[in-house]
Design an enzyme around this catalytic site. Structure first.
Site, short mmCIF file in Angstrom:
data_model
loop_
_atom_site.label_atom_id
_atom_site.label_comp_id
_atom_site.label_asym_id
_atom_site.label_seq_id
_atom_site.Cartn_x
_atom_site.Cartn_y
_atom_site.Cartn_z
CB SER A 298 20.13 -72.51 3.94
OG SER A 298 19.72 -71.15 3.83
CE LYS B 239 -3.87 -67.70 24.45
NZ LYS B 239 -4.67 -66.82 23.60
CG HIS C 184 48.64 -33.80 26.84
ND1 HIS C 184 49.72 -33.55 27.65
CD2 HIS C 184 48.50 -35.15 26.82
CE1 HIS C 184 50.24 -34.67 28.09
NE2 HIS C 184 49.51 -35.68 27.61
N GLY D 183 17.85 -69.66 1.82
CA GLY D 183 17.06 -70.79 1.34
C GLY D 183 16.77 -71.86 2.36
#
Length: 846
Positions: free
Chosen positions: A697, A234, A46, A701
């Site tokens: 928050s 850049k 098994h 919000g």
């Protein structure tokens, strides 16, 4: 320890003087829990399936072994827990001993629960992923009826995914019968796939997100000091993010605009990488004859379908997602090493890896400028990838250059056609357009004619600037929707650009995000970048129970991750907590489970948490205060996810020292409306001569906070805040409502003034939120509002770079306490009859 009792049955069944099996021991995997499958020739063959969970190996015996066919439901009989050290065991158990026979390690690797594992074990349905040498992908264990039996039967089922195979085609136990002990262990880390060599250890298995907000660089006057930085060119082009999902390739601008149809040749080139899934980050440029990026040439590519598009080059510089894994927590150098290997697989001249350079930064910037390049980007080599503006990436420009909003134009003079000059604008911190001067050079006859044609369609009579703004020449106003890329020598004292040169139009940015770019000074840059925040070492005295329990299945964050978050933010968070009563939101079963709101406690109930005087809230157990690191981490160990504070300190409970407005959006309200609402509220407060501070928050919000002198009682502060909200709702009814409740704020915003009641609380700065994704509340400056992507802009996963900014946006908070008297007079507010806030009157909010 709690898991020692679960090993009692294991020890009782074995004589460790005879069997080579380990009696105990073994260390938990530092990155992800392990799994092991042992092939066991006992009385019958098994397979023993074991999962590391809460300090032991949960174990099942599978008579037929696992199958890759989802139709096969393999019986898995639960047996006694085994020690972690058993996962390494191979050998022969002697005759007459329990389980006598040969044992080999048939497969091993790591596993990750895709739902709350504690809940799954309890309810009998455990869904998970395996990442081993042989078994991979999604699986489910389902407990069958018979819970009271000595050996509980479960079913092991393969889920349908890329690793599933019909049993008629493939028997994995027959095809791969041998031990994996001689093979290298799959790379440690959350959910790594053995068939994906090169994945960094910090990679996390994740669903490919539909959108990705890019990391943005901060403009600086000079290079950062110290070691640990790499430098790239850049590029003078358009930022381009690419999402790859099988054969579906989509290209997006930095603001999420889908430009796939504009770059068909690039899409074809990206497919040559052979990447199954991922997000690429880079810059698309159009090189001139000498190979230097030319922004004007790039403009022509995107004006309309253009054969020149095939001549563009996509410089790749980052790999936030790769092969079903999130790499945003992986150090930059490791992400780039993997990206470079990936880029080398493509023969397309349109795809190039953005090389980094090792030289003195000032020499590099001098060389870049001499070649006519735009500048350099400095990046912290060990940093992760975080959305939004960050000081982990620094941009160094060869000259002044930025985007401006085109607000109008003047008439041409002499032989010139089209227009004379473009009238430029930038937004101030109130979101209003300010005149920034004009640009009249850098045009060709062709571009003048094309611009005039576009501007004619945008004609308006509205002057977007202040009426006292002086404009040279006769202005023709246009709707402010087009952006001009402009280089210039300097800013004048009056906020105008000098010696401006038009470089081209930009269509990859939003007009309302355009503000005057200000470079960080060397001192500010050094302060912001000198400390890189890593996961802190936790106090040795802190004992974490179930550290690997998954708290949030969306992000895969564990209890240990939450505690390490609070250890990392402690120095920033404690000033917001100290001296104030605090309420705790506890989540024993994680974000998806039941939440408990606790504001009182009995003695010794929460070790390290201070209990306040009983007289502050008569008739209840004592209020709580978090005043030190020990209390903060103790509360987190007790499954606290959120910390909410009062608007007053314990020393002067009768008079609040701040007034809080919680902007609570209704369903289907765009984030831009929230940003606008915050600015409108700030404008009203400024008219009342009140200084306000802003923070996210951590949820949907924003919080606007007014620091107060302790002069007014709770009834006055609540009444005045209510009056402000009613004024907003009556003045701008299409945006605000004065009543709470989902039905009242559909498509609108309720500015919650009820936070100003006695006993009401607001989530503290730096607190996590008990929501999927685990956002974090963080102080922000008003001029950062336009850069925010939501109230949960920062989360436990991307907060590291923000810790360097810390409480700096609120640096003046303590010195800004103000009286409401003048504001009430301006508004004509009559103070309510003051409540007698005696010690016996604090049972409910006034």
């Amino acid at each position: 320890m709690a898991h020692q009792d679960t090993l009692e049955k294991y020890r009782q069944k074995r004589n460790f003087g005879l069997t080579p099996e380990p009696a105990a021991g073994g260390d938990a995997n530092a990155h992800a829990p392990v799994f092991v499958i042992q092939k066991h020739w006992a009385s019958r063959l098994h397979y023993d399936f074991r999962l590391e969970f809460e300090g032991t190996l949960k174990s099942w015996a599978i008579p037929k072994g696992p199958s890759l066919d989802p139709h096969d439901k393999r019986m898995a009989v639960q047996v006694e827990d085994h020690p972690l050290s058993y996962g390494e065991f191979e050998g022969t158990i002697p005759p007459r001993q329990y389980g006598a026979g040969q044992v080999i390690v048939w497969d091993s690797g790591t596993w990750r629960a895709t739902e709350d594992p504690a809940k799954g074990f309890l309810e009998g349905k455990l869904k998970f992923e395996l990442h081993g040498h042989k078994l991979m992908g999604s699986w489910t264990l389902i407990r069958m009826k018979g819970k009271s039996e000595k050996q509980i039967p479960w079913l092991l089922i393969k889920e349908r995914d890329d690793y599933a195979r019909p049993a008629s085609d493939y028997h994995i136990t027959q095809a791969l019968p041998d031990s994996v002990k001689s093979q290298s262990t799959p790379q440690a880390g959350p959910a790594l796939r053995g068939q994906l060599p090169g994945l960094p250890p910090a990679s996390v298995r994740a669903v490919l997100p539909p959108q990705l907000e890019p990391q943005l660089a901060t403009l600086a006057e000079s290079p950062p000091t110290g070691e640990g930085w790499i430098y790239e060119l850049k590029f003078d082009g358009y930022r381009m993010l690419t999402r790859i999902d099988g054969e579906h390739v989509r290209c997006f601008t930095r603001n999420g605009h889908d430009w796939t149809a504009k770059v068909p040749a690039l899409v074809a080139a990206i497919k040559t990488l052979g990447l199954k899934s991922g997000w690429l980050d880079g810059e698309i440029i159009a090189p001139d004859a000498e190979g230097i990026p030319d922004f004007g040439l790039l403009q022509n590519v995107f004006e309309k379908p253009n054969p020149a598009a095939a001549n563009t080059v996509y410089y790749l510089f980052d790999l936030p997602f790769y092969a079903d894994h999130d790499l945003r927590s992986v150090p930059l150098l490791e992400r780039r090493a993997l990206l470079e290997q990936l880029t080398e697989k493509s023969s397309s001249p349109q795809l190039r890896f953005s090389d980094s350079f090792k030289a003195a930064p000032r020499d590099l910037i001098a060389s870049a400028c001499k070649l006519g390049l735009e500048g350099l980007i400095a990046k912290r080599a060990d940093a992760g990838y975080s959305a939004g503006r960050s000081t982990d990436w620094i941009k160094l420009k060869c000259g002044q250059r930025q985007e401006f909003v085109i607000c109008g134009y003047t008439d041409p003079k002499g032989a010139r056609s089209g227009l004379g000059a473009l009238l430029l604008g930038v937004h101030d911190d109130k979101g209003e357009l300010k005149y920034a001067g004009n640009v009249g050079s850098g045009f060709t006859e062709k571009s003048l004619a094309a611009l005039r044609e576009q501007l004619n369609k945008l004609a308006t009579n509205h002057n977007p600037f202040d009426k006292n703004t002086v404009i040279n020449g006769k202005p023709h106003w246009v709707r402010p929707v087009l952006l001009a890329e402009v280089s210039f020598a300097a800013w004048t004292a009056s906020g105008r650009v000098r010696h401006a040169v038009f470089r081209g139009l930009r269509s990859d940015k939003k007009p309302d995000t355009i503000t005057r770019e200000t470079a960080m000074s060397p001192a500010a840059l050094d302060s912001a970048t000198k400390t890189h925040i890593d996961k802190p070492a936790l106090p040795k005295s802190l004992r974490i129970t179930h550290p690997k329990r998954v708290i949030d299945t969306k992000s895969g964050l564990t209890k240990r991750d939450v505690i390490q978050h609070y250890a990392a933010v402690a120095s920033l968070m404690l000033p917001h907590l100290k001296g104030r009563p605090v309420s705790l939101v506890r989540a024993p079963a994680g974000v998806a489970g039941e939440l408990f709101f606790q504001k009182h406690a009995k003695d010794a109930e929460l070790p390290g948490v201070k209990l306040l005087d009983a007289s502050l809230d008569p008739g209840h157990d004592r209020l709580l205060e978090i005043s030190n690191l020990a209390g903060l981490l103790s509360a987190a160990q007790m499954n606290t996810l959120e910390f909410h504070t009062w608007n007053a300190t314990a020393s002067v409970m009768a008079k609040p020292d701040r007034m809080t407005f919680d902007l609570d959006p209704g369903d289907h309200l765009s984030w831009s409306k929230m940003q606008e609402a915050a600015m409108l509220l700030r404008t009203l407060l400024e008219e009342l001569e009140l200084l306000a501070f802003l923070k996210t928050s951590g949820g949907k919000g924003l919080h606007v906070v007014v620091p107060l002198k302790r002069l007014h009682d709770w009834a006055t502060v609540k009444g005045f805040s209510h009056a402000i909200v009613k004024h907003l709702a009556s003045t701008i009814p299409q945006r605000f409502v004065a009543k709470s409740g989902p039905k009242n704020r559909v498509g609108k915003i309720f500015v919650d003034y009820l936070r100003n009641c006695f006993g009401a609380t607001t989530v503290s700065a730096w607190s996590a939120r008990a929501r999927p994704g685990m956002g974090v509340s963080a102080p922000v400056a008003w001029d950062e509002l336009t850069d925010l992507s939501g109230g949960d802009h920062w989360s436990l996963q991307n907060l590291a770079s923000r810790l360097q900014t810390g409480n700096q946006p609120w640096a003046d908070y303590a010195a800004s306490a103000q009286s409401l008297s003048k504001a009430m007079k301006i508004m004509g507010f009559e103070r309510p009859v003051e409540a007698a806030l005696s010690t016996g009157g604090h049972k409910k909010s006034p």
